[in-house]
Design an enzyme around this catalytic site. Structure first.
Site, PDB file in Angstrom:
ATOM      1  N   ASN A   1       0.809  -1.224   0.000  1.00 25.34           N
ATOM      2  CA  ASN A   1       0.000   0.000   0.000  1.00 25.34           C
ATOM      3  C   ASN A   1       0.837   1.267   0.000  1.00 25.34           C
ATOM      4  OD1 ASN A   1      -2.211  -1.582  -0.189  1.00 25.34           O
ATOM      5  ND2 ASN A   1      -2.857  -1.354   1.943  1.00 25.34           N
TER       6      ASN A   1
ATOM      7  N   ARG B   1      -1.952 -10.707  -4.735  1.00 22.98           N
ATOM      8  CA  ARG B   1      -1.980  -9.245  -4.845  1.00 22.98           C
ATOM      9  C   ARG B   1      -1.223  -8.594  -3.691  1.00 22.98           C
ATOM     10  NH1 ARG B   1      -7.684  -6.874  -6.493  1.00 22.98           N
ATOM     11  NH2 ARG B   1      -6.266  -5.129  -6.659  1.00 22.98           N
TER      12      ARG B   1
ATOM     13  N   ASP C   1      -7.145  -3.680   7.844  1.00 23.36           N
ATOM     14  CA  ASP C   1      -6.480  -4.722   7.053  1.00 23.36           C
ATOM     15  C   ASP C   1      -5.937  -5.857   7.911  1.00 23.36           C
ATOM     16  OD1 ASP C   1      -5.012  -2.508   4.530  1.00 23.36           O
ATOM     17  OD2 ASP C   1      -7.052  -3.198   4.904  1.00 23.36           O
TER      18      ASP C   1
ATOM     19  N   ARG D   1     -16.936   1.370  -1.920  1.00 22.32           N
ATOM     20  CA  ARG D   1     -15.691   2.146  -2.000  1.00 22.32           C
ATOM     21  C   ARG D   1     -15.792   3.311  -2.996  1.00 22.32           C
ATOM     22  NH1 ARG D   1     -10.810  -2.005  -1.736  1.00 22.32           N
ATOM     23  NH2 ARG D   1      -9.689  -0.161  -1.002  1.00 22.32           N
TER      24      ARG D   1
HETATM   25  C1  EPZ Z   1      -6.644   1.929   1.418  1.00 24.71           C
HETATM   26  O1  EPZ Z   1      -7.815   1.806   0.645  1.00 24.71           O
HETATM   27  C2  EPZ Z   1      -5.938   0.588   1.329  1.00 24.71           C
HETATM   28  N1  EPZ Z   1      -5.595   0.304  -0.062  1.00 24.71           N
HETATM   29  C3  EPZ Z   1      -6.845  -0.507   1.881  1.00 24.71           C
HETATM   30  O2  EPZ Z   1      -6.101  -1.726   1.871  1.00 24.71           O
HETATM   31  C4  EPZ Z   1      -7.188  -0.176   3.332  1.00 24.71           C
HETATM   32  O3  EPZ Z   1      -8.091  -1.141   3.813  1.00 24.71           O
HETATM   33  C5  EPZ Z   1      -7.830   1.220   3.407  1.00 24.71           C
HETATM   34  O4  EPZ Z   1      -6.948   2.197   2.796  1.00 24.71           O
HETATM   35  C6  EPZ Z   1      -8.103   1.648   4.841  1.00 24.71           C
HETATM   36  O5  EPZ Z   1      -6.920   1.642   5.568  1.00 24.71           O
HETATM   37  C7  EPZ Z   1      -4.485   0.865  -0.594  1.00 24.71           C
HETATM   38  O6  EPZ Z   1      -3.787   1.633   0.047  1.00 24.71           O
HETATM   39  C8  EPZ Z   1      -4.177   0.519  -2.021  1.00 24.71           C
HETATM   40  P1  EPZ Z   1     -10.084   4.638   2.304  1.00 24.71           P
HETATM   41  P2  EPZ Z   1      -8.700   3.139   0.315  1.00 24.71           P
HETATM   42  O7  EPZ Z   1     -10.275   5.656   1.246  1.00 24.71           O
HETATM   43  O8  EPZ Z   1      -7.807   4.302   0.152  1.00 24.71           O
HETATM   44  C9  EPZ Z   1     -14.731   5.557   2.482  1.00 24.71           C
HETATM   45  C10 EPZ Z   1      -5.709  -3.988   1.456  1.00 24.71           C
HETATM   46  O9  EPZ Z   1      -6.237  -5.005   1.913  1.00 24.71           O
HETATM   47  N2  EPZ Z   1     -14.480   6.472   1.361  1.00 24.71           N
HETATM   48  O10 EPZ Z   1      -9.228   4.978   3.486  1.00 24.71           O
HETATM   49  O11 EPZ Z   1      -9.633   2.787  -0.776  1.00 24.71           O
HETATM   50  C11 EPZ Z   1     -14.549   4.106   2.081  1.00 24.71           C
HETATM   51  O12 EPZ Z   1     -15.744   3.610   1.516  1.00 24.71           O
HETATM   52  C12 EPZ Z   1      -6.568  -2.816   1.050  1.00 24.71           C
HETATM   53  O13 EPZ Z   1      -4.470  -3.817   1.316  1.00 24.71           O
HETATM   54  C13 EPZ Z   1     -15.497   7.299   0.922  1.00 24.71           C
HETATM   55  O14 EPZ Z   1     -16.610   7.265   1.447  1.00 24.71           O
HETATM   56  O15 EPZ Z   1      -9.531   3.288   1.674  1.00 24.71           O
HETATM   57  C14 EPZ Z   1     -14.226   3.444   3.388  1.00 24.71           C
HETATM   58  O16 EPZ Z   1     -15.426   3.193   4.084  1.00 24.71           O
HETATM   59  C15 EPZ Z   1      -8.047  -3.113   1.228  1.00 24.71           C
HETATM   60  N3  EPZ Z   1     -15.267   8.146  -0.117  1.00 24.71           N
HETATM   61  C16 EPZ Z   1     -13.450   4.524   4.148  1.00 24.71           C
HETATM   62  O17 EPZ Z   1     -13.733   5.760   3.474  1.00 24.71           O
HETATM   63  C17 EPZ Z   1     -14.031   8.213  -0.722  1.00 24.71           C
HETATM   64  O18 EPZ Z   1     -13.869   9.035  -1.656  1.00 24.71           O
HETATM   65  C18 EPZ Z   1     -11.937   4.327   4.147  1.00 24.71           C
HETATM   66  O19 EPZ Z   1     -11.530   4.151   2.804  1.00 24.71           O
HETATM   67  C19 EPZ Z   1     -13.002   7.368  -0.263  1.00 24.71           C
HETATM   68  C20 EPZ Z   1     -13.244   6.509   0.791  1.00 24.71           C
END
Ligand code: EPZ
Length: 428
Positions: free
Chosen positions: A23, A406, A314, A128
């Site tokens: 990540n 992945r 995670d 997401r």
């Molecule tokens: C990152 O995803 C990681 N992926 C995820 O890891 C990790 O679970 C997540 O952060 C939380 O720590 C990478 O870094 C590639 P978020 P990301 O935006 O950025 C909501 C793994 O297993 N949200 O922090 O997509 C979203 O729905 C993966 O390695 C909105 O509502 O996560 C979620 O409920 C899985 N609108 C919360 O925020 C947005 O525009 C946190 O999502 C963006 C997010």
């Protein structure tokens, strides 16, 4: 499709080298778009998502050169150069396979004045959305258009975005990353409030500063970025993967073993190591890693996922697998994603006793698990099935291991080296 076969019941003991963080790599790679000079990343993990991201960058006109693993280094070295961009569009076919492709939106907008990315669909763990990515870029002066399943961000009159202030209503790792990579080349100052503080964000800020960016508040939820005219290339090592390290720590716990996580950084994963200690494991920090050892029966605990520095979402599936073997009831709450219990039905097929109500789960400890054929559904869920298989009586077959590939580099090799009976079989 490959599958992984494990004969469980072995106590794991030894050292596992921790790879570069997936990540972090996925947000460092698009930084190549921010300069026409060479960017060299070292300690890159050998993962499907890293390769996919390299292909996406190639489609945009970024040249990439991968060197093998140098003596004394674990990870790969990749040199990238975006001196001849010929596209600003990240196509559906790439984005549907890897939602992290959305992380080219910000840097491409910053570099080229416009950027078009296919809207990433949902995935197994939730829908997401990317609304926060878009609202942050709009606050910085970008114009956003949505059409035909794509999002286009452009700077006024094809120039540069101005920068601006944005407060995230929800902590978002990806939206913080996109906003950071856009702000560093804006014409003015950007302030991000309630920004994500994950170690991967710090790694991104450290790389951007090494490229000449001006960022204050690194590691805090209030980031101040003063845009600069140009960024230069550099060589930068990807941080170690705190989730891989936490996953193998759970392997020690669930098998009653002792594993030295070589290269893991304690400051990245204190919520995880605290939880491990609460389960009754012995956690020893030393100069080049963290050693985790079982010490009698696992104790149950209550865990709620939260943005960093809270307990990482995670790590939830992996802890759930380990807590199946604890002496009593554990309580888990998944506050980040709406559907991150896909591993529960598969764990139940191995004898786990778990009740799920909405975002909460109660894990009733059992005396043992039994091997079975199980189906991986998402990256961390598949690791929880591997962990259960390591502890289960008999053979476990984990199907659809492309999910695992992945995020876990050389998993069978690393686990075999500490005593697991594990092999990958191709479906022919
Ligand atoms: C990152 O995803 C990681 N992926 C995820 O890891 C990790 O679970 C997540 O952060 C939380 O720590 C990478 O870094 C590639 P978020 P990301 O935006 O950025 C909501 C793994 O297993 N949200 O922090 O997509 C979203 O729905 C993966 O390695 C909105 O509502 O996560 C979620 O409920 C899985 N609108 C919360 O925020 C947005 O525009 C946190 O999502 C963006 C997010």
């Amino acid at each position: 499709m490959d599958s992984i076969h494990i004969v469980g019941g072995k106590r794991l003991e030894g050292a596992i080298p921790i790879s570069g963080a997936k990540n972090a790599a996925l947000t460092l790679l698009p930084c190549a778009l921010l300069t026409d000079e060479k960017l060299t990343l070292t300690n890159l993990p050998r993962l499907a998502d890293v390769d996919s991201f390299g292909h996406l960058l190639n489609m945009l006109g970024v040249s990439t050169k991968v060197e093998g693993v140098k003596k004394g280094e674990f990870g790969r070295r990749m040199t990238l150069q975006a001196d001849d961009l010929h596209s600003t569009v990240a196509p559906y076919d790439m984005v549907r396979r890897m939602r992290a492709s959305i992380l080219v939106l910000g840097p491409m907008l910053a570099r080229a004045g416009e950027s078009t990315v296919s809207l990433p669909g949902g995935c197994a763990i939730g829908d997401r959305p990317i609304d926060l990515h878009l609202r942050a870029l709009e606050a910085m002066g970008a114009e956003i258009e949505l059409a035909a399943g794509y999002v286009k961000a452009s700077a006024p009159n094809g120039g540069r975005i101005s920068g601006g202030d944005f407060s995230f209503p929800v902590v978002s790792v990806g939206a913080t990353e996109n906003a950071l990579m856009a702000a560093v080349l804006a014409t003015g100052r950007t302030q991000l409030f309630n920004a994500a503080r994950e170690p991967e964000i710090v790694d991104l800020c450290n790389l951007l500063v090494a490229m000449g960016a001006q960022i204050q508040g690194i590691g805090s939820s209030h980031l101040i970025i003063d845009g600069v005219e140009k960024l230069h290339g550099c060589t930068y090592a990807v941080m170690p993967d705190r989730i891989e390290a936490g996953s193998y720590a759970c392997a020690a716990g669930i098998t009653g073993g002792s594993i030295d996580l070589v290269g893991a950084r304690p400051e990245d994963m204190l919520a995880t190591t605290n939880a491990l200690a609460q389960c009754g494991l012995i956690v020893e920090f030393h100069d080049n890693g963290i050693k985790v050892s079982a010490d009698g029966k696992l104790r149950p605990l209550a865990l709620s996922t939260a943005p960093f520095p809270g307990f990482a979402t995670d790590m939830q599936a992996q802890f759930m697998a380990m807590l199946c073997m604890a002496d009593g009831e554990s309580f888990l709450e998944e506050t980040i994603f709406e559907n991150r219990y896909m591993h529960v039905p598969e764990l139940r097929r191995m004898g786990a006793n778990i009740d799920v109500r909405g975002r909460s789960a109660i894990v009733h400890g059992v005396n043992g698990l039994t091997g079975a054929s199980v189906m991986a559904t998402d990256l961390r869920a598949s690791m929880s099935l591997i962990l259960a298989g390591l502890a289960a009586e008999g053979e476990t077959e984990v199907l659809r291991v492309y999910h695992l590939d992945r995020g876990y580099e050389r998993l069978e090799e690393k686990l075999s080296a500490v005593g697991a009976t594990i092999e990958r079989r191709s479906a022919g």
